[in-house]
Design an enzyme around this catalytic site. Structure first.
Site, PDB file in Angstrom:
ATOM      1  N   PHE A 251      46.436  46.686  42.417  1.00  0.00           N
ATOM      2  CA  PHE A 251      46.445  46.258  41.010  1.00  0.00           C
ATOM      3  C   PHE A 251      45.770  47.267  40.085  1.00  0.00           C
ATOM      4  O   PHE A 251      46.084  47.313  38.901  1.00  0.00           O
ATOM      5  CB  PHE A 251      45.790  44.874  40.868  1.00  0.00           C
ATOM      6  CG  PHE A 251      46.702  43.761  41.284  1.00  0.00           C
ATOM      7  CD1 PHE A 251      46.968  43.512  42.623  1.00  0.00           C
ATOM      8  CD2 PHE A 251      47.332  42.965  40.333  1.00  0.00           C
ATOM      9  CE1 PHE A 251      47.828  42.492  43.013  1.00  0.00           C
ATOM     10  CE2 PHE A 251      48.195  41.948  40.711  1.00  0.00           C
ATOM     11  CZ  PHE A 251      48.446  41.715  42.054  1.00  0.00           C
ATOM     12  N   ARG A 252      44.849  48.079  40.632  1.00  0.00           N
ATOM     13  CA  ARG A 252      44.224  49.094  39.781  1.00  0.00           C
ATOM     14  C   ARG A 252      45.251  50.139  39.368  1.00  0.00           C
ATOM     15  O   ARG A 252      45.330  50.528  38.195  1.00  0.00           O
ATOM     16  CB  ARG A 252      43.061  49.768  40.517  1.00  0.00           C
ATOM     17  CG  ARG A 252      41.852  48.877  40.645  1.00  0.00           C
ATOM     18  CD  ARG A 252      40.896  49.385  41.667  1.00  0.00           C
ATOM     19  NE  ARG A 252      41.448  49.226  43.012  1.00  0.00           N
ATOM     20  CZ  ARG A 252      40.741  49.224  44.127  1.00  0.00           C
ATOM     21  NH1 ARG A 252      39.437  49.400  44.069  1.00  0.00           N
ATOM     22  NH2 ARG A 252      41.301  49.070  45.308  1.00  0.00           N
TER      23      ARG A 252
ATOM     24  N   ARG B  96      54.097  41.158  49.144  1.00  0.00           N
ATOM     25  CA  ARG B  96      54.898  39.991  49.557  1.00  0.00           C
ATOM     26  C   ARG B  96      55.493  39.297  48.348  1.00  0.00           C
ATOM     27  O   ARG B  96      54.839  39.169  47.311  1.00  0.00           O
ATOM     28  CB  ARG B  96      54.013  38.997  50.334  1.00  0.00           C
ATOM     29  CG  ARG B  96      53.510  39.556  51.635  1.00  0.00           C
ATOM     30  CD  ARG B  96      52.616  38.560  52.345  1.00  0.00           C
ATOM     31  NE  ARG B  96      51.367  39.180  52.752  1.00  0.00           N
ATOM     32  CZ  ARG B  96      50.242  38.526  53.004  1.00  0.00           C
ATOM     33  NH1 ARG B  96      50.195  37.214  52.901  1.00  0.00           N
ATOM     34  NH2 ARG B  96      49.165  39.171  53.371  1.00  0.00           N
TER      35      ARG B  96
ATOM     36  N   GLU C 246      38.077  38.691  41.481  1.00  0.00           N
ATOM     37  CA  GLU C 246      36.676  39.012  41.166  1.00  0.00           C
ATOM     38  C   GLU C 246      36.548  40.203  40.220  1.00  0.00           C
ATOM     39  O   GLU C 246      35.585  40.299  39.466  1.00  0.00           O
ATOM     40  CB  GLU C 246      35.907  39.341  42.460  1.00  0.00           C
ATOM     41  CG  GLU C 246      35.675  38.142  43.347  1.00  0.00           C
ATOM     42  CD  GLU C 246      35.073  38.526  44.698  1.00  0.00           C
ATOM     43  OE1 GLU C 246      34.247  39.452  44.751  1.00  0.00           O
ATOM     44  OE2 GLU C 246      35.447  37.885  45.706  1.00  0.00           O
TER      45      GLU C 246
ATOM     46  N   ARG D 297      37.919  35.690  63.712  1.00  0.00           N
ATOM     47  CA  ARG D 297      38.898  35.171  62.775  1.00  0.00           C
ATOM     48  C   ARG D 297      40.222  35.020  63.523  1.00  0.00           C
ATOM     49  O   ARG D 297      40.705  35.974  64.140  1.00  0.00           O
ATOM     50  CB  ARG D 297      39.073  36.146  61.616  1.00  0.00           C
ATOM     51  CG  ARG D 297      40.129  35.691  60.670  1.00  0.00           C
ATOM     52  CD  ARG D 297      40.396  36.710  59.597  1.00  0.00           C
ATOM     53  NE  ARG D 297      41.393  36.187  58.681  1.00  0.00           N
ATOM     54  CZ  ARG D 297      42.232  36.934  57.995  1.00  0.00           C
ATOM     55  NH1 ARG D 297      42.184  38.238  58.108  1.00  0.00           N
ATOM     56  NH2 ARG D 297      43.103  36.387  57.182  1.00  0.00           N
TER      57      ARG D 297
ATOM     58  N   HIS E 122      43.891  31.702  54.206  1.00  0.00           N
ATOM     59  CA  HIS E 122      42.662  32.001  53.442  1.00  0.00           C
ATOM     60  C   HIS E 122      41.721  30.793  53.416  1.00  0.00           C
ATOM     61  O   HIS E 122      40.933  30.633  52.478  1.00  0.00           O
ATOM     62  CB  HIS E 122      42.977  32.402  51.971  1.00  0.00           C
ATOM     63  CG  HIS E 122      43.869  33.585  51.825  1.00  0.00           C
ATOM     64  ND1 HIS E 122      44.941  33.613  50.968  1.00  0.00           N
ATOM     65  CD2 HIS E 122      43.838  34.792  52.443  1.00  0.00           C
ATOM     66  CE1 HIS E 122      45.548  34.791  51.067  1.00  0.00           C
ATOM     67  NE2 HIS E 122      44.902  35.524  51.948  1.00  0.00           N
TER      68      HIS E 122
ATOM     69  N   ASN F 150      37.260  40.611  63.203  1.00  0.00           N
ATOM     70  CA  ASN F 150      38.548  40.326  62.559  1.00  0.00           C
ATOM     71  C   ASN F 150      39.539  41.369  63.090  1.00  0.00           C
ATOM     72  O   ASN F 150      39.569  42.505  62.613  1.00  0.00           O
ATOM     73  CB  ASN F 150      38.382  40.430  61.044  1.00  0.00           C
ATOM     74  CG  ASN F 150      39.664  40.119  60.293  1.00  0.00           C
ATOM     75  OD1 ASN F 150      40.724  39.924  60.903  1.00  0.00           O
ATOM     76  ND2 ASN F 150      39.576  40.083  58.976  1.00  0.00           N
TER      77      ASN F 150
ATOM     78  N   HIS G 236      42.491  32.546  45.269  1.00  0.00           N
ATOM     79  CA  HIS G 236      42.107  33.709  46.078  1.00  0.00           C
ATOM     80  C   HIS G 236      43.149  34.789  45.791  1.00  0.00           C
ATOM     81  O   HIS G 236      44.255  34.760  46.330  1.00  0.00           O
ATOM     82  CB  HIS G 236      42.094  33.327  47.559  1.00  0.00           C
ATOM     83  CG  HIS G 236      41.783  34.475  48.475  1.00  0.00           C
ATOM     84  ND1 HIS G 236      40.578  34.631  49.114  1.00  0.00           N
ATOM     85  CD2 HIS G 236      42.532  35.552  48.842  1.00  0.00           C
ATOM     86  CE1 HIS G 236      40.588  35.736  49.839  1.00  0.00           C
ATOM     87  NE2 HIS G 236      41.765  36.321  49.691  1.00  0.00           N
TER      88      HIS G 236
ATOM     89  N   GLY H 283      39.683  40.434  45.682  1.00  0.00           N
ATOM     90  CA  GLY H 283      39.752  41.722  44.977  1.00  0.00           C
ATOM     91  C   GLY H 283      40.168  41.629  43.519  1.00  0.00           C
ATOM     92  O   GLY H 283      39.458  42.115  42.629  1.00  0.00           O
TER      93      GLY H 283
ATOM     94  N   GLU I 127      34.154  35.518  53.542  1.00  0.00           N
ATOM     95  CA  GLU I 127      34.805  34.874  54.684  1.00  0.00           C
ATOM     96  C   GLU I 127      34.037  35.109  55.985  1.00  0.00           C
ATOM     97  O   GLU I 127      33.961  34.234  56.840  1.00  0.00           O
ATOM     98  CB  GLU I 127      36.243  35.405  54.812  1.00  0.00           C
ATOM     99  CG  GLU I 127      37.099  34.952  53.640  1.00  0.00           C
ATOM    100  CD  GLU I 127      38.429  35.692  53.541  1.00  0.00           C
ATOM    101  OE1 GLU I 127      38.436  36.788  52.952  1.00  0.00           O
ATOM    102  OE2 GLU I 127      39.435  35.175  54.041  1.00  0.00           O
TER     103      GLU I 127
HETATM  104  P1  AMP Z   1      41.292  42.061  48.777  1.00  0.00           P
HETATM  105  O1  AMP Z   1      42.523  41.779  49.572  1.00  0.00           O
HETATM  106  O2  AMP Z   1      40.523  40.833  48.409  1.00  0.00           O
HETATM  107  O3  AMP Z   1      40.436  43.145  49.358  1.00  0.00           O
HETATM  108  O4  AMP Z   1      41.795  42.649  47.369  1.00  0.00           O
HETATM  109  C1  AMP Z   1      42.485  43.851  47.283  1.00  0.00           C
HETATM  110  C2  AMP Z   1      43.101  43.958  45.899  1.00  0.00           C
HETATM  111  O5  AMP Z   1      42.061  43.880  44.916  1.00  0.00           O
HETATM  112  C3  AMP Z   1      43.832  45.286  45.686  1.00  0.00           C
HETATM  113  O6  AMP Z   1      45.162  45.048  45.255  1.00  0.00           O
HETATM  114  C4  AMP Z   1      43.055  45.920  44.576  1.00  0.00           C
HETATM  115  O7  AMP Z   1      43.903  46.532  43.684  1.00  0.00           O
HETATM  116  C5  AMP Z   1      42.412  44.750  43.862  1.00  0.00           C
HETATM  117  N1  AMP Z   1      41.264  45.207  43.091  1.00  0.00           N
HETATM  118  C6  AMP Z   1      40.080  45.635  43.528  1.00  0.00           C
HETATM  119  N2  AMP Z   1      39.308  46.036  42.484  1.00  0.00           N
HETATM  120  C7  AMP Z   1      40.047  45.843  41.363  1.00  0.00           C
HETATM  121  C8  AMP Z   1      39.835  46.060  39.957  1.00  0.00           C
HETATM  122  N3  AMP Z   1      38.697  46.560  39.489  1.00  0.00           N
HETATM  123  N4  AMP Z   1      40.841  45.743  39.113  1.00  0.00           N
HETATM  124  C9  AMP Z   1      42.002  45.242  39.580  1.00  0.00           C
HETATM  125  N5  AMP Z   1      42.258  45.022  40.861  1.00  0.00           N
HETATM  126  C10 AMP Z   1      41.301  45.311  41.751  1.00  0.00           C
END
Ligand code: AMP
Length: 412
Positions: A285-286, A242, A347, A92, A181, A7, A209, A344, A399
């Protein structure tokens, strides 16, 4: 059969090596800061060998691929005895335009057609091509397969993909909804169909997603019939940085306010907007949850934190927009069998799932708050409330495995 999955981004290159007899990952890694200085993290997964995590000089993708191959075959960090064990490489590719509706074996003609997609994804396609060309040069003779983010959405009907702008832009310039996606939506919808156990025919699924980039898809009979990202990955719901869908006239307004070009205004919509733009805190988001005084792993209130109002607002705007899309997809699907969360945020954030589903009770969608906070450990978690029949599922995405499976299918 061992397959390398690549990727490639503009300054990074992620990889995984699969043993496809067992679908086990035997190595993962990331080349970072390509063209700047360079760093490689390589992790052998199954043979107890050392992790390599050090700066490496990476002037271009060619050196990155050489460094990866060196680690994959090395005495100290390696996972194969020789490069001959890697029988195929899956890449990818972010955009397949109108031309590519499924994965394909790469040859000169395919490379030319992928290059022609550059106008639709000028930031991503050149990076994808650098990854492909570096692999062709480094391991000549090994089949290379392109797997497109857009391909799964090639089944969406005209009324969903035509934009209400002069038709000539579709005819002459291929401006239409493509969606992204696709490998993720495909993987989790297939998993969901398997879980529902009634076959694909007649099933109505909405897949969410929700990662740093995010999109929803409406899936009928196992096929995508609409999706929230557009000709580029800027449309749809708000994302980490975005904006998602906004009044298009805002582009010119921002350009005038800032005294910048419309292209630079679009960069603001891509890089400084979404939940980062609203909260002013982070795109993660954390961090936003913590600033809002909410524990992102279980939704509990964090004692002693004065909630940051803009962080709270960012989460509210996000949940509201996701719910609005789910409502519209419920309509076009004529009802729903399953609502699925992945990536992220999807899940890992029970409070975000709860905030979204709170809007959906009028549609008969309800989650069990106690099950919602379970960790998934890579398995499907069914968070449906006993009061309802519409399934709400958390399905971890994969993916890279889709890319590896397509690669094997094409090569064999
Ligand atoms: P991804 O692009 O699928 O890797 O997702 C990344 C996003 O997932 C980031 O904005 C992280 O803040 C979010 N993320 C990962 N773990 C958590 C969690 N425990 N609570 C909230 N958001 C999360």
């Amino acid at each position: 059969m061992k397959v390398l999955v690549i990727n490639a981004g503009s300054s990074s290159l992620k990889y995984q090596v699969f043993n496809m007899e067992t679908e086990e990952i035997i190595a993962v890694g990331l080349c970072d800061r390509i063209g700047i200085d360079g760093h490689l993290k390589h992790t052998p997964m199954s043979n107890g060998k050392e992790v390599f995590n050090e700066p490496v000089n990476l002037p271009s993708h060619a050196e990155a691929i050489s460094a990866v191959i060196e680690k994959l075959t090395s005495e100290e960090y390696g996972v194969v005895d020789s490069l001959d064990e890697i029988k195929a490489v899956g890449h990818r590719v972010v955009h397949g335009g109108k031309k590519f509706t499924e994965s394909i074996l790469i040859n000169d003609e395919v490379l030319k057609a992928i290059t022609e997609c550059t106008t639709l994804a000028p930031l991503h396609i050149p990076a994808n091509l650098m990854g492909i060309n570096a692999c062709i040069d480094a391991i000549p003779g090994v089949p290379q397969v392109a797997v497109f983010d857009t391909a799964f959405h090639s089944t969406i009907p005209q009324q969903a993909y035509i934009y209400p702008i002069p038709y000539k832009y579709y005819e002459a310039n291929d401006i239409r909804r493509y969606g992204f996606h696709g490998t993720s939506h495909r993987y989790i919808s297939e998993k969901t169909i398997e879980y529902l156990g009634k076959g694909a025919a007649g099933t109505r699924i909405v897949t969410c997603h929700l990662g740093n980039g995010a999109s929803l898809a409406a899936i009928k009979d196992g096929k995508s019939i609409d999706t929230s990202l557009g000709v580029t990955p800027l449309e749809g719901i708000p994302m980490g940085t975005r904006s998602g869908s906004i009044d298009p006239a805002i582009v010119e307004i921002i350009a005038n306010i800032e005294g910048i070009s419309t292209a630079d205004a679009v960069t603001i919509l891509n890089k400084e907007s979404g939940v980062l733009g609203i909260s002013g805190v982070s795109s993660d988001f954390r961090d936003i949850s913590t600033a809002a005084g909410i524990n992102s792993s279980d939704g509990s209130v964090i004692e002693g934190v004065t909630p940051n109002e803009r962080a709270k607002l960012a989460l509210e705007v996000y949940a509201y927009n996701v719910a609005k899309f789910i409502g519209s997809y419920f309509t076009i699907l004529g009802g729903l069998d399953a609502l699925v969360f992945t990536a992220g945020v999807g899940e890992n954030s029970p409070p975000m799932r709860a905030m979204i589903c709170n809007y959906l009770q009028c549609l008969g969608i309800e989650i069990d708050e106690n099950v919602n906070i379970f960790r998934n450990n890579g398995e499907i978690v069914d968070i449906t409330s006993p009061n309802t029949t519409i399934k709400v599922l958390v399905v971890p995405t994969n993916e890279e495995l889709v890319i590896a499976r397509d690669t094997v299918a094409i090569v064999q």
